[in-house]
Design a protein around this motif. Structure first.
Motif, short mmCIF file in Angstrom:
data_model
loop_
_atom_site.label_atom_id
_atom_site.label_comp_id
_atom_site.label_asym_id
_atom_site.label_seq_id
_atom_site.Cartn_x
_atom_site.Cartn_y
_atom_site.Cartn_z
N MET A 1 -8.89 35.95 36.75
CA MET A 1 -8.24 35.24 37.50
C MET A 1 -7.07 34.41 36.54
O MET A 1 -5.98 33.94 37.01
N ARG A 2 -7.47 34.07 35.15
CA ARG A 2 -6.49 33.65 34.21
C ARG A 2 -5.28 34.43 34.14
O ARG A 2 -4.22 34.06 33.98
N GLU A 3 -5.60 35.59 34.01
CA GLU A 3 -4.52 36.54 33.76
C GLU A 3 -3.64 36.65 35.02
O GLU A 3 -2.30 36.86 34.85
N VAL A 4 -4.14 36.57 36.24
CA VAL A 4 -3.41 36.63 37.35
C VAL A 4 -2.51 35.38 37.48
O VAL A 4 -1.03 35.51 37.75
N LEU A 5 -2.96 34.22 37.34
CA LEU A 5 -2.28 33.05 37.16
C LEU A 5 -1.16 33.03 36.16
O LEU A 5 0.07 32.66 36.34
N ASN A 6 -1.46 33.55 34.84
CA ASN A 6 -0.35 33.67 33.98
C ASN A 6 0.64 34.59 34.25
O ASN A 6 1.61 34.20 34.07
N ASP A 7 0.46 35.56 35.05
CA ASP A 7 1.50 36.85 35.19
C ASP A 7 2.15 35.83 36.70
O ASP A 7 3.39 36.30 36.52
N TYR A 8 1.58 35.08 37.41
CA TYR A 8 2.27 34.66 38.34
C TYR A 8 3.44 33.71 37.82
O TYR A 8 4.61 33.58 38.29
N ILE A 9 2.75 32.90 37.04
CA ILE A 9 3.66 31.70 36.35
C ILE A 9 4.98 32.36 35.46
O ILE A 9 6.02 31.84 35.58
N ASN A 10 4.64 33.45 34.69
CA ASN A 10 5.52 34.22 34.12
C ASN A 10 6.72 34.81 35.17
O ASN A 10 7.68 34.70 34.87
N ASN A 11 6.14 35.44 36.17
CA ASN A 11 7.04 36.04 37.21
C ASN A 11 7.70 34.90 37.72
O ASN A 11 8.96 34.93 38.08
N THR A 12 7.18 33.83 37.98
CA THR A 12 7.92 32.70 38.62
C THR A 12 9.38 32.35 37.54
O THR A 12 10.25 31.94 38.15
N ILE A 13 8.83 31.93 36.50
CA ILE A 13 9.72 31.65 35.33
C ILE A 13 10.57 32.61 35.27
O ILE A 13 12.01 32.06 35.02
N LEU A 14 10.39 33.91 35.12
CA LEU A 14 11.42 34.72 35.07
C LEU A 14 12.53 35.03 36.26
O LEU A 14 13.61 35.01 36.06
N ASN A 15 11.92 34.95 37.36
CA ASN A 15 12.83 34.73 38.41
C ASN A 15 13.52 33.40 38.55
O ASN A 15 14.91 33.65 38.94
N ALA A 16 13.11 32.43 38.12
CA ALA A 16 14.07 31.09 37.99
C ALA A 16 15.18 31.47 36.99
O ALA A 16 16.12 30.88 37.36
N ILE A 17 14.80 32.09 35.89
CA ILE A 17 15.83 32.12 34.85
C ILE A 17 17.05 32.98 35.41
O ILE A 17 18.10 32.87 35.25
N ILE A 18 16.42 34.05 35.99
CA ILE A 18 17.55 35.12 36.52
C ILE A 18 18.24 34.60 37.49
O ILE A 18 19.50 34.78 37.76
N ASN A 19 17.67 33.87 38.52
CA ASN A 19 18.69 33.29 39.60
C ASN A 19 19.59 32.17 39.20
O ASN A 19 20.72 32.15 39.32
N THR A 20 19.04 31.34 38.28
CA THR A 20 19.95 30.36 37.61
C THR A 20 20.97 31.13 36.81
O THR A 20 22.22 30.64 36.92
N LEU A 21 20.84 32.14 36.13
CA LEU A 21 21.67 33.01 35.12
C LEU A 21 22.74 33.48 36.36
O LEU A 21 24.12 33.42 35.98
N PHE A 22 22.36 34.06 37.38
CA PHE A 22 23.26 34.65 38.30
C PHE A 22 24.24 33.41 38.94
O PHE A 22 25.45 33.67 39.06
N ILE A 23 23.49 32.33 39.19
CA ILE A 23 24.40 31.04 39.80
C ILE A 23 25.49 30.64 38.88
O ILE A 23 26.51 30.41 39.13
N LEU A 24 25.03 30.57 37.55
CA LEU A 24 25.97 30.00 36.58
C LEU A 24 26.98 30.97 36.12
O LEU A 24 28.30 30.76 35.98
N VAL A 25 26.80 32.42 36.23
CA VAL A 25 28.01 33.18 35.71
C VAL A 25 28.75 33.45 37.08
O VAL A 25 29.93 33.49 36.66
N SER A 26 28.25 33.48 38.21
CA SER A 26 28.95 33.31 39.56
C SER A 26 30.06 32.29 39.46
O SER A 26 31.39 32.37 39.61
N LEU A 27 29.60 30.91 39.13
CA LEU A 27 30.38 29.86 39.10
C LEU A 27 31.49 29.91 37.94
O LEU A 27 32.49 29.58 38.27
N SER A 28 30.96 30.43 36.73
CA SER A 28 31.97 30.50 35.84
C SER A 28 33.06 31.69 36.07
O SER A 28 34.12 31.12 35.84
N GLY A 29 32.57 32.92 36.78
CA GLY A 29 33.60 33.72 37.13
C GLY A 29 34.48 33.28 37.97
O GLY A 29 35.85 33.52 38.02
#
Length: 157
Positions: A1-29
Motif C-alpha cells: 500500500m505504501r509503495e502504491v501511494l509513493n508511486d502515485y505521489i511521485n507520478n503526480t509530482i512528475l506530471n506537475a513539473i512537466i506541465n509547469t515546465l511546458f507552460i513556462l517554456v511556452s510563455l517564454s517562447g
C-alpha cells in the motif's frame, strides 16, 4: 500500500513539473517571438529567422526552468523538498485549517510555500558563507518544514 501511494505521489509530482515546465517554456517562447518580430525587416532578418531563433532557444529555456541538480544527493534532496512541501500542503487541507474557508487555506499554503522557497535560498547561501556542509544546510530546512507539517497534520482541535 505504501509503495502504491509513493508511486502515485511521485507520478503526480512528475506530471506537475512537466506541465509547469511546458507552460513556462511556452510563455517564454511567445515572449521571445514577439520581441523577435519587432526586429523583423532590420537588415536581412525575417519572420522565418525569428521563428528559428525561438525554436533553437527552447532547450536553453528548459535548462533554465528545470531545477539545477548537480549530483545524486542533490537530486534526492530536491525530491525530498518537493515531498515535504506536499506534506505541508496536506497538513493545510486535513489539519487544523480544514474548517476554515478555502481562500484562507489557499493563501496560507501559498505563503508557506513562498516562505519555504525564500528560506531555501537563504539556507543555501548561509551554508556556503559559514562553511557548513551544503547537504546539512539543505536538510536542516527540510527537517524543519517536515516537523511543522507533521505537527499541523496531527494537531487536534
Amino acid at each position: 500500500m505504501r509503495e502504491v501511494l509513493n508511486d502515485y505521489i511521485n507520478n503526480t509530482i512528475l506530471n506537475a513539473i512537466i506541465n509547469t515546465l511546458f507552460i513556462l517554456v511556452s510563455l517564454s517562447g511567445m515572449i521571445k517571438y514577439i520581441n523577435q518580430l519587432r526586429k523583423v525587416n532590420q537588415g536581412s532578418y525575417s519572420v522565418l529567422s525569428a521563428g528559428e531563433y525561438v525554436l533553437l532557444s527552447i532547450p536553453k529555456d528548459i535548462v533554465i526552468f528545470l531545477p539545477k541538480i548537480s549530483s545524486k544527493e542533490w537530486g534526492r534532496v530536491s525530491l525530498l523538498s518537493i515531498k515535504y512541501v506536499m506534506a505541508l500542503s496536506l497538513s493545510f487541507i486535513f489539519g487544523p485549517l480544514r474548517s476554515v474557508q478555502i481562500g484562507v487555506r489557499v493563501v496560507t499554503g501559498i505563503s508557506f510555500g513562498f516562505m519555504f522557497y525564500v528560506l531555501d535560498n537563504v539556507f543555501r547561501l548561509l551554508s556556503l558563507f559559514y562553511h557548513i556542509s551544503p547537504m546539512l544546510g539543505a536538510l536542516l530546512l527540510r527537517m524543519l518544514f517536515l516537523t511543522i507539517s507533521i505537527v499541523l497534520l496531527f494537531k487536534l482541535r
